[in-house]
Scaffold this active site. Structure first.
Site, short mmCIF file in Angstrom:
data_model
loop_
_atom_site.label_atom_id
_atom_site.label_comp_id
_atom_site.label_asym_id
_atom_site.label_seq_id
_atom_site.Cartn_x
_atom_site.Cartn_y
_atom_site.Cartn_z
N CYS A 118 22.32 35.46 -4.03
CA CYS A 118 22.32 35.73 -2.59
C CYS A 118 22.52 37.22 -2.41
O CYS A 118 23.55 37.77 -2.81
CB CYS A 118 23.45 34.95 -1.89
SG CYS A 118 23.67 35.37 -0.14
N GLN A 169 38.21 38.64 7.92
CA GLN A 169 36.91 39.27 8.09
C GLN A 169 36.13 39.20 6.78
O GLN A 169 36.66 39.50 5.71
CB GLN A 169 37.07 40.72 8.53
CG GLN A 169 37.64 40.88 9.93
CD GLN A 169 36.68 40.39 11.01
OE1 GLN A 169 35.46 40.31 10.79
NE2 GLN A 169 37.22 40.09 12.18
N TYR A 173 44.80 34.54 19.70
CA TYR A 173 43.91 34.14 18.61
C TYR A 173 44.21 35.06 17.42
O TYR A 173 43.30 35.61 16.78
CB TYR A 173 42.43 34.23 19.01
CG TYR A 173 42.08 33.62 20.34
CD1 TYR A 173 41.76 32.28 20.45
CD2 TYR A 173 42.06 34.40 21.51
CE1 TYR A 173 41.43 31.71 21.68
CE2 TYR A 173 41.74 33.85 22.73
CZ TYR A 173 41.42 32.50 22.82
OH TYR A 173 41.09 31.96 24.04
N CYS A 178 15.34 39.25 -0.50
CA CYS A 178 15.59 37.89 -0.97
C CYS A 178 14.30 37.09 -0.94
O CYS A 178 13.62 37.03 0.09
CB CYS A 178 16.65 37.21 -0.12
SG CYS A 178 16.95 35.48 -0.57
N ASP A 222 41.10 38.08 20.06
CA ASP A 222 39.98 37.96 19.13
C ASP A 222 39.56 36.49 19.10
O ASP A 222 39.80 35.77 18.13
CB ASP A 222 40.45 38.43 17.74
CG ASP A 222 39.32 38.45 16.71
OD1 ASP A 222 38.17 38.16 17.08
OD2 ASP A 222 39.60 38.75 15.54
N GLU A 227 48.31 31.55 17.89
CA GLU A 227 47.26 31.18 16.94
C GLU A 227 47.30 29.67 16.73
O GLU A 227 48.36 29.08 16.55
CB GLU A 227 47.49 31.90 15.60
CG GLU A 227 46.69 31.39 14.43
CD GLU A 227 45.19 31.42 14.67
OE1 GLU A 227 44.52 30.42 14.32
OE2 GLU A 227 44.68 32.43 15.22
N CYS A 268 32.86 38.43 18.37
CA CYS A 268 31.81 38.19 17.38
C CYS A 268 30.55 37.64 18.02
O CYS A 268 29.58 37.37 17.31
CB CYS A 268 32.31 37.26 16.28
SG CYS A 268 32.84 35.64 16.88
N CYS A 322 20.01 34.28 6.73
CA CYS A 322 19.68 35.62 7.22
C CYS A 322 18.57 35.54 8.27
O CYS A 322 17.74 34.63 8.25
CB CYS A 322 19.24 36.52 6.07
SG CYS A 322 20.56 36.94 4.92
N CYS A 363 15.85 29.79 3.08
CA CYS A 363 17.26 29.84 3.44
C CYS A 363 17.43 30.30 4.88
O CYS A 363 16.76 31.24 5.32
CB CYS A 363 18.00 30.78 2.49
SG CYS A 363 19.74 31.02 2.89
#
Length: 405
Positions: A162, A232, A261, A77, A326, A285, A353, A88, A85
């Site tokens: 992108c 996801q 969650y 990129c 999660d 949730e 995550c 990333c 940007c």
């Protein structure tokens, strides 16, 4: 001695040290830590300090590479450079190097926060490094151009393409003219349908494309969910995670499982098949939209019960055989970990995550006798510093009613 002069804008020549959590590496200059982006461990670079709030550290970008790492590649990129940007972090690193850097971060967080020494491997998902992101948010600059924000900045960087996003999402949006200051929610579902909503700072959202209902396939089922809710973002992730959760949970027939969650109930569906019609699965949730989606999608599984609300306020009670959680990026936290452990499930399957949050919560479970038995990590967000982990924790042998994984 008190230092009063900011280093912001100053250039320094430094030797780049190890990777740190957050998409940067650690260097040192004049007794201070410098968190450097756009560099790799072992390189010698010239950095420009971008942020200095005093204290023992500052932040900087590598603006000149004097001695490159053998892992360095040309970023695909053109906007992946200092001041460009901010989406990333590792476009300048090879695929193997990116996974190795993430593995180092996961292992370091577990060692530092949970006292665990583990050899961690970050596994690649199918599809390579590009065109994997199916859900994203863009922002509109003062000229009506869509783009992404620069790193740690409100500055909008307009884009034409992108490299990590589904190209069907970006191409038309990048050529369009949008309401200044608006945000754009974009999603591409498993059928290739594009969903776009413009959300201005004032006024009502405007549907640009799609009907807002994404069709996704995972866990042996077809899901109809909010295109702009949680799912996801990597097209291969949901199905793989559901498979692993099912393999590790091993909820007994007629048993009880919790999916905390739980979103629209992806893992709950897997658990429901395991416990059967005589068992029970509780989903907690906070998003009422996700709960509504879950109830519609799992209407054929009456053993699944949804509870809308915060996990922290769910008043968890009873003794489940298995708990799957999660949590958001901040993790579950001490109160939730303590509440789960007090109910003495045989197994806890934790989908994370953020490796630091995972390590903190693993340490919390360890205080109650739970042991980290298995861990897998996935490069579900190539080119960024983010990494997904799935961990299996087991109760002390004297308390467990289930066999080993």
């Amino acid at each position: 001695m008190t230092r009063t002069q900011s280093w912001t804008g100053r250039r320094l020549e430094v030797e780049v040290g190890p990777v740190a959590h957050g998409g940067h590496c650690v260097a040192r200059a004049e007794g201070r830590v410098v968190f450097v982006r756009h560099a790799l461990p072992g390189e010698r670079v010239v950095v420009e300090v971008t942020e200095d709030k005093g204290g023992s550290f500052c932040r900087a970008d590598a603006v000149e590479v004097l001695q490159p790492s053998p892992d360095r590649v040309e970023p695909p990129c053109a906007l992946a450079h200092p001041g460009g940007c901010g989406g990333c972090d590792w476009q300048h690193a090879s695929a193997d190097a990116q996974r190795a850097l993430k593995a180092t971060v996961v292992a370091e967080q577990l060692r530092r926060l949970a006292g665990l020494e583990l050899d961690v491997e970050v596994e690649a998902l199918p599809g390579g490094l590009g065109e994997w992101r199916t859900r994203l948010r863009m922002v509109v600059d003062g000229k009506g151009r869509a783009g992404f924000r620069a790193h740690r900045s409100h500055k909008v960087v307009p884009v034409r393409r992108c490299t990590i996003s589904d190209p069907d999402l970006i191409d038309d949006v990048a050529r369009g003219h949008w309401t200044r200051g608006a945000e754009l929610d974009l999603a591409a579902d498993s059928l290739g349908q594009t969903h776009i909503v413009e959300r201005p700072q004032r006024g009502r959202p405007r549907v640009v494309a799609g009907d807002g209902v994404a069709v996704e396939r995972a866990g042996g089922r077809e899901w109809h969910v909010d295109a702009h809710g949680f799912w996801q973002v990597h097209p291969e992730a949901a199905d793989l995670y559901a498979e692993i959760v099912g393999e590790w949970a091993q909820a007994p027939v007629g048993g009880t499982a919790w999916d905390l969650y739980g979103g629209a109930g992806l893992f709950a569906a897997v658990l429901a098949e395991q416990v059967g019609p005589d068992g029970s699965v509780l989903v907690v949730e906070s998003s009422r939209g996700a709960v509504a989606d879950g109830r519609r999608n799992l209407v054929d599984l009456p053993q699944v019960r949804f509870k809308a609300g915060l996990v922290e306020e769910a008043n968890l009670s009873g003794r489940p055989d298995v708990v799957v959680l999660d949590p958001p990026r901040k993790g579950a936290g001490k109160a939730v970990v303590d509440a789960i452990a007090a109910c003495a499930p045989d197994r806890v399957i934790y989908v994370a995550c953020d490796p630091a949050a995972l390590a903190r919560d693993v340490a919390g479970f360890a205080e109650h006798g739970y042991r980290l038995e298995r861990l897998r990590a996935f490069d579900a967000f190539p080119m960024t510093h983010h990494v997904e982990c799935i961990a299996a924790l087991v109760a002390p042998p004297s308390a467990s009613r289930l066999g080993p994984l």
